[in-house]
Design an enzyme around this catalytic site. Sequence first.
Site, PDB file in Angstrom:
ATOM      1  N   CYS A 147       0.821  -1.210   0.000  1.00 37.95           N
ATOM      2  CA  CYS A 147       0.000   0.000   0.000  1.00 37.95           C
ATOM      3  C   CYS A 147       0.857   1.263   0.000  1.00 37.95           C
ATOM      4  CB  CYS A 147      -0.946   0.011   1.194  1.00 37.95           C
ATOM      5  SG  CYS A 147      -0.124  -0.005   2.802  1.00 37.95           S
ATOM      6  N   ASN A 148       2.109   1.159   0.438  1.00 34.74           N
ATOM      7  CA  ASN A 148       2.964   2.342   0.537  1.00 34.74           C
ATOM      8  C   ASN A 148       4.078   2.416  -0.500  1.00 34.74           C
ATOM      9  OD1 ASN A 148       1.740   3.732   2.645  1.00 34.74           O
ATOM     10  ND2 ASN A 148       2.765   2.493   4.193  1.00 34.74           N
ATOM     11  N   GLN A 189       4.936  -5.422   9.309  1.00 35.39           N
ATOM     12  CA  GLN A 189       4.249  -5.995   8.158  1.00 35.39           C
ATOM     13  C   GLN A 189       5.126  -6.014   6.909  1.00 35.39           C
ATOM     14  OE1 GLN A 189       0.446  -4.262   7.315  1.00 35.39           O
ATOM     15  NE2 GLN A 189      -0.249  -6.033   6.177  1.00 35.39           N
TER      16      GLN A 189
END
Length: 465
Positions: A63-64, A129
């Site tokens: 997501c980043n 994560q």
Amino acid sequence: QFKISADRYIKEKSSIAVIGLSVHTAPVDMREKLAVAEELWPRAISELTSLNHIEEAAVLSTCNRMEIYVVALSWNRGIREVVDWMSKKSGIPASELREHLFMLRDSGATRHLFEVSAGLDSLVLGEGQILAQVKQVVRNGQNSGGLGKNIDRMFKDAITAGKRARCETNISAGAVSVSSAAVELAMMKLPKSECLSARMLLIGAGKMGKLVVKHLIAKGCKKVVVVNRSVERVDAIREEMKDIEIVYRPLTEMYEAAADADVVFTSTASESLLFTKEHAEALPPISLAMGGVRLFVDISVPRNVGACLSQVEHARVYNVDDLKEVVEANKEDRVRKAMEAQAIITQELKRFEAWRDSLETVPTIKKLRSYADRIRASELDKCLQKIGEDNLNKKTRRSIEELSTGIVNKLLHGPLQHLRCDGSDSRTLDETLDNMHALNRMFNLDTEKAVLEQKIKAKVEKTQS
């Protein structure tokens, strides 16, 4: 024609490169166009390695960040091919992409991956994560056979660096995740007196969604509604987390559930928007006690909630880029922890570079062994013919063969020792390469051109077939 091509690259060692963009360099609307779902990583790797100047590839898409790691036979040509591939995939012109891309080479690329794995490049310093996601790149590559030896070793060493950074420093002490930062952001935006009574809705019960529930519990929430395609994942979360009431609602009831929520967290793999401006306008108003504004906290990439929702008077939307507001706190402490981890990363980087440097001599070692073995076999054959097959039993023949092999191994031991450059002794890379070139000249091995010719020939034939 292959010799001409090889001559062009003979002075240029193949490069490890990373080409990518992250939360630090590009907005979420650009990152989501380049995002590659995990199940599509093998296909992306196949497409990348089919490019003329790309030998190995790996994709790290979260997501980043969206980062492509490659081994390029030519730096300039390889980078251009990867950027063109990214442009074609995303529909973003290459010129626009380059304004947001970062490109790092060799030790710079390796250090970057090690920092990513250690959580130093994360929006949330030390978050765990990303290490799991780096591990998944290796698992995915092993299952699909997509990773080459350089990329495979680099990612495995990155995992080691990430584990050491967390075990040997306090970088992960008190670290938050994207999910916990999302919960923290929601709490910051709600009226303080109403945080515990706010009606919470989670859409998506995957790994990040599960963490949202965990951090809601930590904040004292007693109930959350979870919308998911299937009930099984929700049941698993309910079984694990006994301190909160979890109400399941199917995907078909998503908008009804949103109508009854003050805060909506979205964390799904959907590639299309779940909430648009029209959806938000159709939802009933929020009580003034809750600030009169429905909060949408979207931690999905691609996004699940349209940015245009903020045009609706009684709605506010926050995405992963907005989490910076939460993690900017304690910046000095973050810098100090990062410095502790950098020493470990430098150690692991030296080990990887020593291993990679040692690969330069592998073709020479193979050629020298092959050359020596051909001579051994030829001379052995002459010897056996002179003795005569009738005068040899199996035991004697085997003894003569073992003798010839032993002599060759003893003779090669010294030269091969001087082709080692794996960090196990004080020999420098320059000394090792001087030894390699000397052996090439003495035995006319011509290793470098032979290897490059094979690589270029294979690439050209692949593109022409």
